[in-house]
Every structure is written in C-alpha cells, then in structure tokens.
Design a protein around this motif. Structure first.
Motif, PDB file in Angstrom:
ATOM      1  N   PRO A 128     -48.229  -0.606  19.425  1.00 21.23           N
ATOM      2  CA  PRO A 128     -48.947  -1.047  18.219  1.00 21.23           C
ATOM      3  C   PRO A 128     -50.216  -1.852  18.489  1.00 21.23           C
ATOM      4  O   PRO A 128     -50.836  -2.340  17.543  1.00 21.23           O
ATOM      5  CB  PRO A 128     -47.901  -1.915  17.497  1.00 21.23           C
ATOM      6  N   HIS A 129     -50.607  -1.984  19.769  1.00 21.04           N
ATOM      7  CA  HIS A 129     -51.834  -2.727  20.086  1.00 21.04           C
ATOM      8  C   HIS A 129     -52.254  -2.373  21.512  1.00 21.04           C
ATOM      9  O   HIS A 129     -51.682  -2.864  22.484  1.00 21.04           O
ATOM     10  CB  HIS A 129     -51.560  -4.243  19.970  1.00 21.04           C
ATOM     11  N   ILE A 130     -53.236  -1.491  21.613  1.00 20.23           N
ATOM     12  CA  ILE A 130     -53.731  -1.112  22.945  1.00 20.23           C
ATOM     13  C   ILE A 130     -55.172  -0.638  22.807  1.00 20.23           C
ATOM     14  O   ILE A 130     -55.513   0.051  21.846  1.00 20.23           O
ATOM     15  CB  ILE A 130     -52.823  -0.021  23.585  1.00 20.23           C
ATOM     16  N   HIS A 131     -56.014  -1.008  23.771  1.00 18.12           N
ATOM     17  CA  HIS A 131     -57.441  -0.684  23.695  1.00 18.12           C
ATOM     18  C   HIS A 131     -57.745   0.501  24.600  1.00 18.12           C
ATOM     19  O   HIS A 131     -58.223   0.348  25.726  1.00 18.12           O
ATOM     20  CB  HIS A 131     -58.265  -1.921  24.064  1.00 18.12           C
ATOM     21  N   MET A 132     -57.461   1.689  24.096  1.00 17.30           N
ATOM     22  CA  MET A 132     -57.551   2.901  24.915  1.00 17.30           C
ATOM     23  C   MET A 132     -58.975   3.221  25.346  1.00 17.30           C
ATOM     24  O   MET A 132     -59.178   3.871  26.371  1.00 17.30           O
ATOM     25  CB  MET A 132     -56.937   4.094  24.182  1.00 17.30           C
TER      26      MET A 132
ATOM     27  N   ALA B 108     -59.955  -2.821  16.874  1.00 17.10           N
ATOM     28  CA  ALA B 108     -61.340  -3.115  17.251  1.00 17.10           C
ATOM     29  C   ALA B 108     -61.369  -4.518  17.841  1.00 17.10           C
ATOM     30  O   ALA B 108     -60.760  -5.433  17.321  1.00 17.10           O
ATOM     31  CB  ALA B 108     -62.235  -3.046  16.013  1.00 17.10           C
ATOM     32  N   PHE B 109     -62.074  -4.665  18.943  1.00 19.63           N
ATOM     33  CA  PHE B 109     -62.158  -5.989  19.551  1.00 19.63           C
ATOM     34  C   PHE B 109     -63.450  -6.172  20.319  1.00 19.63           C
ATOM     35  O   PHE B 109     -64.415  -5.457  20.117  1.00 19.63           O
ATOM     36  CB  PHE B 109     -60.917  -6.272  20.391  1.00 19.63           C
ATOM     37  N   TRP B 110     -63.447  -7.145  21.204  1.00 17.53           N
ATOM     38  CA  TRP B 110     -64.603  -7.537  21.997  1.00 17.53           C
ATOM     39  C   TRP B 110     -64.686  -6.647  23.227  1.00 17.53           C
ATOM     40  O   TRP B 110     -63.649  -6.331  23.821  1.00 17.53           O
ATOM     41  CB  TRP B 110     -64.383  -8.999  22.403  1.00 17.53           C
TER      42      TRP B 110
ATOM     43  N   GLY C  81     -58.174  -5.501  11.515  1.00 16.20           N
ATOM     44  CA  GLY C  81     -57.847  -6.265  12.717  1.00 16.20           C
ATOM     45  C   GLY C  81     -58.698  -5.846  13.909  1.00 16.20           C
ATOM     46  O   GLY C  81     -59.406  -4.852  13.823  1.00 16.20           O
ATOM     47  N   GLU C  82     -58.651  -6.608  15.053  1.00 12.61           N
ATOM     48  CA  GLU C  82     -57.935  -7.833  15.049  1.00 12.61           C
ATOM     49  C   GLU C  82     -58.817  -8.962  14.560  1.00 12.61           C
ATOM     50  O   GLU C  82     -59.971  -9.075  14.956  1.00 12.61           O
ATOM     51  CB  GLU C  82     -57.327  -8.141  16.426  1.00 12.61           C
ATOM     52  N   ILE C  83     -58.223  -9.781  13.707  1.00 11.42           N
ATOM     53  CA  ILE C  83     -58.926 -10.918  13.123  1.00 11.42           C
ATOM     54  C   ILE C  83     -58.193 -12.181  13.577  1.00 11.42           C
ATOM     55  O   ILE C  83     -57.188 -12.097  14.268  1.00 11.42           O
ATOM     56  CB  ILE C  83     -58.960 -10.810  11.579  1.00 11.42           C
TER      57      ILE C  83
ATOM     58  N   ASP D 295     -50.056 -11.828  16.397  1.00  8.71           N
ATOM     59  CA  ASP D 295     -49.870 -11.234  17.716  1.00  8.71           C
ATOM     60  C   ASP D 295     -50.085 -12.226  18.863  1.00  8.71           C
ATOM     61  O   ASP D 295     -50.590 -13.317  18.653  1.00  8.71           O
ATOM     62  CB  ASP D 295     -50.848 -10.057  17.866  1.00  8.71           C
ATOM     63  N   HIS D 296     -49.705 -11.769  20.059  1.00  8.45           N
ATOM     64  CA  HIS D 296     -49.805 -12.552  21.306  1.00  8.45           C
ATOM     65  C   HIS D 296     -48.925 -13.797  21.233  1.00  8.45           C
ATOM     66  O   HIS D 296     -49.327 -14.878  21.657  1.00  8.45           O
ATOM     67  CB  HIS D 296     -51.261 -12.955  21.607  1.00  8.45           C
ATOM     68  N   LEU D 297     -47.721 -13.642  20.715  1.00  9.75           N
ATOM     69  CA  LEU D 297     -46.816 -14.794  20.609  1.00  9.75           C
ATOM     70  C   LEU D 297     -46.075 -15.023  21.930  1.00  9.75           C
ATOM     71  O   LEU D 297     -46.052 -14.163  22.799  1.00  9.75           O
ATOM     72  CB  LEU D 297     -45.800 -14.550  19.484  1.00  9.75           C
TER      73      LEU D 297
HETATM   74 ZN   LIG Z   1     -56.392  -6.828  21.619  1.00  3.44          ZN
END
Ligand SMILES: [Zn+2]
Length: 285
Positions: free
Chosen positions: A6-10, A33-35, A104-106, A166-168
């Motif tokens: 559910p969260h991967i930057h392919m 979408a991210f940095w 996301g991700e926000i 996320d990232h808990l």
């Molecule tokens: Zn991420």
C-alpha cells in the motif's frame, strides 16, 4: 501469498524489482506522490511526475502482472518551497482520475507553518473528492509529530476510518489506534521497523486496520519486505488467513473506499498457497 503493497515508490525502482515482486506474490501496489530527493524548481515539474504516476508507471507495472494505483499530493517536504506551492492548485485535475485512490502523501516533515497549511488544505481536498488520505509522519520527533498529525486530522472533519497514518512504530502505534485511523507500518532493511518488530506489534494489537508496506524508494529499502513480514508472521504462528488480511484484504478495504480500486481480472488465482495448495481467493478482492 497474495500481497498488496500500500505504499511503494516504484518510479525509483527497476524492472528487476517488478519481476522479483511479482514472483513473491505482489499483485497490486499504491504509489504515493512524494519528494524525488532532488528539489523540484517549479510546479510544471510535478505535472510530468503526476502524469507518469497515472500513465507510464501503471503500464510498466502491468507488464509484470502488477496492478498500479497512485495517490496524489504536494509532499510535506516540498510544501516548504514557495516554488512548489502552486502545485496545490494543480491537484484537482488529478484527484478526478480513476487511477488515483487517495490524497497523499501529506502531513509533516519538519512541522513548519507552511506544512500546517498544505496539510489542512489537502485534507479538505480529500473530503471534497471523497477520497481516503495517506498521511506521512516525521521520522524525527515521532511522538510529537504524530500527536500533532492526529489533531489536524480531527480538526479537518475527515472520517478517521478514511485516513492511514503511516511510518508508525512502537512509540506511536497506540496513539493512532485510539484515534480510529488506519495504522501504516513501513518495514525497512536495517533501521526503523523490521519484520520481527512488526510481528510483535501484530501480536499485541491484532490485525484490524493494520497496513504493512515496504515504502521502497530511491534510498536503502527493499520491496520484498512485505513478503518477509508475511513469512515472519507464519513462523510466529499466525494463520494464512491472518497474513492474507494484513497483506491483501486490509489494503483492499482501505483504498477500496475511493470507489476506484479496480482489481478485476487480476491474476490472483496464482495466489494459491504453495504449501497447502489452498486457494486464498476468499473475500476482499
Ligand atoms: Zn513514501
């Protein structure tokens, strides 16, 4: 074992990764979408990036039998760059697209006033577009970042059941559990959360509202750590059904709230347990 990451930057990964993921049972992914590591210098740069997240990348994934969805947002880090702020006005164009299953991700990176503003504005967009929200929590000062995150989520009026925080880790798990939000855990090769620590958390808190991801990106990370977590669960005495709930049915349920999670004619028939020969197609797809 059928797996939904559910969260991967392919975008940052190679076709070798797609091949290994498909062989390991990964059938669907969500790419937030991210940095990009290198700061972007204009909003136009995001247009190309968002287009590739809903165009090129799903095509690339499809060649390996992996279904690809995206979440779209101005990420927390670049919310601080005035050159990137106009991205907030671009988002509406993308939040209407079928391949976009959440905002996301926000959330927070350094917890600046600029981040506050972008976070609140994008939660409002999630409400307006009836989409779930994927919320990143800062890697530094985790407890305080998480508390503040939950306060902003509550204030926004979005239903907690439509938000994943996320990232808990062990420090923040309880706070988020009590909030009614979904709980996201990113499993990393040698820092932060590991498969073994994840298994301990699942033992203590159960499998409800729990999401496990690899958050693999251009940094040191491993797209197969979802599979490793499933195997660690089985070794620890969890059932095939528990693993299927955490690695498949939970992400399907969470992102399914977008109304856009089309998993039809996906090759989940391959998700037959090699040991038992049992089909694990029941429910959730
Ligand atoms: Zn991420």
């Amino acid at each position: 074992m059928r797996i939904f990451d559910p969260h991967i930057h392919m975008t940052s990964r190679t076709t070798d990764d797609y091949e290994r993921m498909a062989a390991a049972g990964v059938r669907a992914v969500v790419e937030p979408a991210f940095w990009l590591g290198q700061p972007r210098t204009s909003a136009a740069s995001f247009t190309d990036y968002f287009d590739s997240l809903i165009g090129w990348e799903p095509f690339r994934a499809g060649q390996f039998g992996v279904r690809h969805f995206a979440t779209i947002a101005l990420n927390p880090k670049e919310a601080n760059d005035p050159r990137c702020r106009p991205v907030l006005d671009l988002l509406r164009r993308y939040l209407d697209k079928d391949a976009v299953v959440a905002v996301g991700e926000i959330g927070y990176d350094s917890m600046t006033p600029e981040e506050d503003e972008a976070f609140a504005a994008q939660l409002a967009l999630a409400v307006a577009y009836e989409l779930p929200a994927l919320v990143h929590t800062p890697h530094r000062d985790k407890a305080r970042g998480c508390e503040r995150t939950l306060a902003v989520v509550a204030e926004s009026g979005i239903d907690a059941g439509r938000v994943v925080v996320d990232h808990l880790n062990e420090v923040t798990v309880k706070l988020v559990r009590d909030s009614g939000c979904w709980l996201g855990f990113s499993i990393y090769p040698d820092t932060k959360m590991t498969p073994q620590r994840m298994v301990e958390l699942l033992r203590e808190y159960g499998t409800e509202r729990m999401l496990v991801n690899s958050a693999a990106d251009w940094g040191r990370s491993d797209p197969l750590l979802t599979r490793a977590t499933g195997e660690a669960m089985l070794l620890a005495g969890f059932s095939d059904d528990d693993v299927d709930k955490v690695l498949w049915r939970n992400p399907v349920e969470f992102y399914g709230q977008s109304g856009r999670l089309d998993l039809s004619d996906l090759d989940v028939a391959a998700a037959v347990d090699p040991q038992t020969g049992n089909s694990i197609l029941r429910g959730g797809s």
